[in-house]
Motif scaffolding. Structure first.
Motif, PDB file in Angstrom:
ATOM      1  N   UNK A  37      13.602 -16.208  -9.759  1.00 22.68           N
ATOM      2  CA  UNK A  37      14.638 -15.417  -9.093  1.00 22.68           C
ATOM      3  C   UNK A  37      14.811 -15.819  -7.686  1.00 22.68           C
ATOM      4  N   UNK A  38      13.705 -16.012  -7.032  1.00 23.07           N
ATOM      5  CA  UNK A  38      13.873 -16.329  -5.698  1.00 23.07           C
ATOM      6  C   UNK A  38      13.986 -17.915  -5.415  1.00 23.07           C
ATOM      7  N   UNK A  39      13.542 -18.704  -6.214  1.00 24.18           N
ATOM      8  CA  UNK A  39      13.796 -20.228  -6.342  1.00 24.18           C
ATOM      9  C   UNK A  39      15.323 -20.330  -6.089  1.00 24.18           C
ATOM     10  N   UNK A  40      16.041 -19.741  -7.243  1.00 21.73           N
ATOM     11  CA  UNK A  40      17.556 -19.787  -7.366  1.00 21.73           C
ATOM     12  C   UNK A  40      18.188 -19.056  -6.264  1.00 21.73           C
ATOM     13  N   UNK A  41      17.641 -17.847  -6.316  1.00 24.20           N
ATOM     14  CA  UNK A  41      18.536 -16.806  -5.641  1.00 24.20           C
ATOM     15  C   UNK A  41      18.546 -17.032  -4.104  1.00 24.20           C
ATOM     16  N   UNK A  42      17.611 -17.470  -3.433  1.00 28.29           N
ATOM     17  CA  UNK A  42      17.663 -17.765  -1.952  1.00 28.29           C
ATOM     18  C   UNK A  42      18.770 -18.667  -1.271  1.00 28.29           C
ATOM     19  N   UNK A  43      18.526 -19.992  -2.116  1.00 25.19           N
ATOM     20  CA  UNK A  43      19.529 -20.900  -1.557  1.00 25.19           C
ATOM     21  C   UNK A  43      21.015 -20.442  -1.987  1.00 25.19           C
ATOM     22  N   UNK A  44      21.352 -19.839  -3.200  1.00 25.64           N
ATOM     23  CA  UNK A  44      22.427 -19.511  -3.349  1.00 25.64           C
ATOM     24  C   UNK A  44      22.967 -18.174  -2.622  1.00 25.64           C
ATOM     25  N   UNK A  45      21.972 -17.291  -2.295  1.00 24.29           N
ATOM     26  CA  UNK A  45      22.344 -16.339  -1.448  1.00 24.29           C
ATOM     27  C   UNK A  45      22.758 -16.814  -0.067  1.00 24.29           C
ATOM     28  N   UNK A  46      21.994 -17.622   0.496  1.00 26.48           N
ATOM     29  CA  UNK A  46      22.192 -18.294   1.890  1.00 26.48           C
ATOM     30  C   UNK A  46      23.775 -18.738   1.808  1.00 26.48           C
TER      31      UNK A  46
END
Length: 269
Positions: free
Chosen positions: A53-62
């Motif tokens: 979730x972090x690996x996908x979520x962080x860049x997309x959230x940015x």
């Protein structure tokens, strides 16, 4: 800027400047991930789901956080398209990031056949922790501040002297709205963690809904004090409107799900 203001540059690596903002955000994210992984184990979930979730979520959230800001400042960015990718010039909206991360979470849960409510319960306190820590990145950058105030008012708050000096911005002392939000969220985090650990008190999904009640409430009031808000209409702040909507939706869902507590999906934490 006060001569005693803190240097926003943490250190220099051969010409590459590392800002305290990035260091603080990374630290908050790391602690949040570790906390979520620990909670995942307690809920008998594979902690690797949190890492994914972090690996996908962080860049997309940015990307989502930037797009959200650009949309509400569209005239400027249409006139200056080269500025769209220059996030180091400022312009990150946390609500945009949260919306994008929420979509990633739903997709991941669907693919892994995980209850979205369970994943949201695990993630919510970590997100709140990240918001608590992240506001100190704003502090180091001297941003997300409020209206002009006086030195005597800041001293009356009995806050450390280095915070007072850092709030001297553009020739005047400013309301430390970053601090109000950080402390307000810290209180919320403590309450949520205490309630989460009380047996037979909260049902699945209610940790997340508690977050969705608390954070928008804090943000609504703090946003009204800030001087850098995005506006949907003259005098109408985007974050206040969204905060109000989320607050009402969360309370409505909380009450509705309590009334439907006999349904199979309504499991205890």
């Amino acid at each position: 800027m006060s001569l005693l203001a803190l240097n926003p540059i943490a250190f220099d690596l051969g010409g590459l400047q590392i800002h305290w903002y990035g260091v603080i955000i990374a630290l908050g994210a790391l602690v949040g991930v570790l906390m979520a992984m620990r909670e995942a184990k307690r809920k008998h979930m594979d902690p690797d789901n949190i890492l994914d979730l972090v690996l996908w979520g962080v860049p997309i959230a940015l990307v989502g956080a930037r797009l959200y800001y650009v949309i509400f400042e569209l005239p400027f960015y249409l006139a200056n398209p080269g500025e769209i990718i220059k996030i180091w010039h400022g312009g990150i909206a946390i609500y945009g990031g949260l919306i994008a991360a929420f979509i990633v979470l739903l997709v991941l849960c669907r693919k892994r056949k995980i209850s979205p409510w369970l994943m949201l319960d695990i993630a919510a306190p970590s997100v709140l922790l990240g918001q608590i820590v992240g506001r100190w990145g704003n502090f180091m950058n001297q941003e997300a501040f409020g209206a002009k105030t006086t030195l005597s008012f800041l001293q009356s708050l009995h806050i450390p002297h280095f915070i007072v000096e850092q709030m001297y911005i553009n020739g005047a002392y400013r309301q430390p709205t970053f601090l109000y939000e950080s402390v307000g969220n810290l209180i919320g985090l403590v309450l949520i963690l205490v309630l989460r650990n009380r047996k037979h008190l909260l049902k699945r999904g209610e940790v997340f809904l508690s977050y969705l009640i608390w954070y928008p409430a804090v943000r609504f009031f703090v946003e009204g004090m800030r001087t850098d808000s995005l506006y949907i209409l003259p005098g109408v702040r985007v974050s206040q409107v969204l905060s109000l909507v989320l607050f009402v939706v969360a309370i409505t869902l909380f009450i509705y799900r309590r009334k439907k507590q006999n349904e199979p999906w309504y499991n205890e934490l």
